[in-house]
Scaffold this active site. Structure first.
Site, mmCIF file in Angstrom:
data_model
loop_
_atom_site.group_PDB
_atom_site.id
_atom_site.type_symbol
_atom_site.label_atom_id
_atom_site.label_comp_id
_atom_site.label_asym_id
_atom_site.label_seq_id
_atom_site.Cartn_x
_atom_site.Cartn_y
_atom_site.Cartn_z
ATOM 1 C CB CYS A 87 16.267 30.071 79.678
ATOM 2 S SG CYS A 87 16.005 29.263 78.349
ATOM 3 C CG HIS A 336 18.903 33.829 76.274
ATOM 4 N ND1 HIS A 336 19.198 33.580 77.482
ATOM 5 C CD2 HIS A 336 17.842 33.103 76.163
ATOM 6 C CE1 HIS A 336 18.341 32.956 78.145
ATOM 7 N NE2 HIS A 336 17.268 32.500 77.140
HETATM 8 N N1 COA Z 1 18.166 38.898 66.357
HETATM 9 C C1 COA Z 1 18.895 39.756 65.235
HETATM 10 N N2 COA Z 1 19.501 39.242 64.251
HETATM 11 C C2 COA Z 1 19.820 37.785 64.377
HETATM 12 C C3 COA Z 1 18.818 36.942 65.530
HETATM 13 C C4 COA Z 1 18.293 37.891 66.439
HETATM 14 N N3 COA Z 1 17.705 36.945 67.507
HETATM 15 N N4 COA Z 1 19.610 35.839 65.120
HETATM 16 C C5 COA Z 1 20.471 35.751 64.427
HETATM 17 N N5 COA Z 1 20.554 36.936 63.623
HETATM 18 C C6 COA Z 1 21.169 37.522 62.286
HETATM 19 C C7 COA Z 1 22.568 36.990 62.371
HETATM 20 O O1 COA Z 1 23.552 37.670 63.136
HETATM 21 C C8 COA Z 1 22.851 36.703 60.880
HETATM 22 O O2 COA Z 1 22.950 38.171 60.418
HETATM 23 P P1 COA Z 1 23.843 38.187 59.131
HETATM 24 O O3 COA Z 1 23.507 37.430 58.067
HETATM 25 O O4 COA Z 1 24.236 39.836 58.960
HETATM 26 O O5 COA Z 1 25.451 37.478 59.690
HETATM 27 C C9 COA Z 1 21.250 36.506 60.419
HETATM 28 O O6 COA Z 1 20.572 36.789 61.320
HETATM 29 C C10 COA Z 1 21.102 34.784 60.041
HETATM 30 O O7 COA Z 1 21.656 34.408 61.501
HETATM 31 P P2 COA Z 1 21.153 32.712 61.561
HETATM 32 O O8 COA Z 1 22.260 32.164 62.871
HETATM 33 O O9 COA Z 1 21.489 31.915 60.413
HETATM 34 O O10 COA Z 1 19.843 32.754 62.146
HETATM 35 P P3 COA Z 1 18.934 31.664 62.190
HETATM 36 O O11 COA Z 1 17.763 31.681 61.410
HETATM 37 O O12 COA Z 1 19.720 30.258 62.332
HETATM 38 O O13 COA Z 1 18.361 31.807 63.766
HETATM 39 C C11 COA Z 1 16.513 32.403 65.410
HETATM 40 C C12 COA Z 1 17.567 32.832 64.113
HETATM 41 C C13 COA Z 1 15.830 33.409 65.742
HETATM 42 C C14 COA Z 1 15.820 31.203 64.962
HETATM 43 C C15 COA Z 1 17.439 31.971 66.499
HETATM 44 O O14 COA Z 1 18.253 32.877 67.031
HETATM 45 C C16 COA Z 1 16.759 31.481 67.877
HETATM 46 O O15 COA Z 1 16.280 29.972 67.663
HETATM 47 N N6 COA Z 1 16.459 32.215 68.640
HETATM 48 C C17 COA Z 1 15.639 31.908 69.865
HETATM 49 C C18 COA Z 1 16.432 31.258 70.924
HETATM 50 C C19 COA Z 1 15.694 30.833 71.837
HETATM 51 O O16 COA Z 1 14.754 30.111 71.864
HETATM 52 N N7 COA Z 1 16.260 30.702 73.180
HETATM 53 C C20 COA Z 1 15.575 30.114 74.264
HETATM 54 C C21 COA Z 1 14.471 31.440 74.773
HETATM 55 S S1 COA Z 1 13.864 30.530 76.222
#
Ligand code: COA
Length: 387
Positions: A87, A336
């Site tokens: 990242c 991100h």
């Molecule tokens: N914050 C707020 N809303 C979020 C979000 C977040 N981080 N991620 C997804 N959403 C919302 C989407 O817009 C969607 O909304 P909707 O139903 O109104 O359209 C809903 O949540 C579901 O989205 P989805 O893509 O199915 O989420 P998910 O469960 O597959 O993924 C996380 C959610 C948090 C697991 C994923 O965003 C993630 O892994 N984040 C961390 C990324 C990471 O580790 N980056 C590197 C860091 S070093």
């Protein structure tokens, strides 16, 4: 070493960009930066492109050549190099470009960052991100990125008294900042209740404690400071470009509540810039999870250890507060796209220092800082920029 200036910036909108390919995104950001600096592609002498994992997200490697080719930069056969540090790939691409100009090797350089993450499903994205951790000792035994940062959050809560509300306030503040950023993935304002009642991801971290999966690209044009006025009336000068590394695995670290590479990179940066922490007017820090921002503002030395949560709840890190943090919306709300984040942070700080940040403008901002973390802190890059 020569002083270096940023004379052009470009950044795409961040989000689920299903109508744009990887190539479309970097071409868009690159053209914006070239046009901002009023330079032609023919003037570019070298390119550094930050990208974490096109291999896993798109089954495409050899990104340096791909970017040069599709940006039309192969005419002069310029050196084009992909830079990877998970990242922190974007931050490292910026530092690589700065070193190339500072050393006198090149005069006009582009540093860019790009990631296209939403073309794969959640499981594959999670697996690609897990490759930033130690595959053998962390990922293979089930540790995900939210899981690793959740352990840091638990330790911080236990040892330093950070509360659930304080973590949530990081997301509330960054969504508020993001609501004023036309480039942000999420522009909705939220409350502490939104965060606390959102689905659990890795205890204690919930959906709104996490940065999202994002597509996006950003680019900056770098030149020697003595030539900056040829390109722009508002050059932004690079006062420091510092980097530090640490163990890749969290379990090998001295502490779970600090990222030592942040402290070390920050110490190096402030020494290089000959500036004090109190002189920073605005900062973009690596808030991949809400706990990460609290640790960052402590480890960078803006606040005492353990004070990160309380000062956030008190509003000290919001626009109008003591030191505005993540005016772009940060990784949490702006999004991100892992390889692009470090460059987007620089784009935001340049806009702030130029006085071009619109509703997000920090009054009188003269000196800004960027902080970009690879993995859980195996790589950290810190830049200090000034008007
Ligand atoms: N914050 C707020 N809303 C979020 C979000 C977040 N981080 N991620 C997804 N959403 C919302 C989407 O817009 C969607 O909304 P909707 O139903 O109104 O359209 C809903 O949540 C579901 O989205 P989805 O893509 O199915 O989420 P998910 O469960 O597959 O993924 C996380 C959610 C948090 C697991 C994923 O965003 C993630 O892994 N984040 C961390 C990324 C990471 O580790 N980056 C590197 C860091 S070093």
């Amino acid at each position: 070493m020569r002083e270096v200036a940023i004379v052009g910036i470009g950044c795409t909108k961040f989000g689920e960009m299903w109508d744009k390919s990887f190539r479309d995104l970097f071409i868009e950001a690159g053209l914006m930066a070239l046009s901002d600096a009023e330079v032609s592609g023919a003037q570019i002498e070298a390119l550094y492109g930050g990208n974490m994992s096109a291999g896993m997200f798109l089954e495409q490697e050899h990104i340096g050549a791909l970017i040069a080719d599709y940006s039309g930069l192969t005419t002069n056969n310029i050196p084009s190099t992909r830079v990877e540090a998970a990242c922190a790939s974007g931050g490292l691409a910026l530092r690589s470009g700065i070193i190339a100009v500072a050393s006198g090797y090149h005069d006009v350089v582009i540093s860019a960052g790009i990631e296209k993450m939403t073309d794969v499903g959640a499981e594959k994205a999670m697996d690609a991100l897990a490759s930033a951790a130690d595959r053998e000792w962390e990922a293979e035994v089930g540790a995900t990125f939210p899981g690793l940062y959740a352990m840091m959050a638990r330790a911080h809560m236990h040892e330093l008294g950070t509360t659930r509300e304080q973590l949530a306030q990081v997301a509330v503040k960054n969504h508020y900042h993001g609501s004023m950023n036309p480039r942000a993935q999420f522009r909705n304002k939220i409350t502490i209740d939104t965060v606390i009642n959102s689905p659990l991801v890795a205890d204690p971290l919930r959906l709104f404690d996490c940065s999202p999966i994002t597509d996006g690209a950003a680019a900056v044009v770098l030149v020697p400071a003595e030539r900056a006025k040829e390109f722009t009336d508002t050059p932004i000068y690079v006062k420091a470009a510092a980097q530090a590394s640490d163990t890749i695995s969290l379990h090998d670290r001295r502490s779970l509540t600090s990222i030592d590479a942040t402290t070390i990179a920050a110490d190096r940066a402030f020494k290089m810039a000959r500036l004090q922490r109190s002189q920073i007017d605005v900062a973009e820090v690596h808030d991949c999870f809400t706990i990460a921002e609290i640790m960052a503002i402590e480890d960078l030395g803006f606040f005492e250890k353990g004070a990160g949560g309380p000062v956030t709840l008190a509003g000290d890190t919001a626009i109008g507060g003591k030191i505005p943090i993540n005016t772009s919306g940060g990784l949490k709300a702006c999004g991100h796209p892992v390889g692009a984040t470090g460059i987007k942070q620089a784009v935001e700080i340049v806009e702030q220092l130029r006085g071009d940040a619109g509703k997000r403008q920090v009054d009188g901002a003269e000196v800004g800082l960027t902080h970009n973390v690879g993995g859980t802190g195996g790589t950290v890059v810190v830049h200090i920029l000034a008007r």
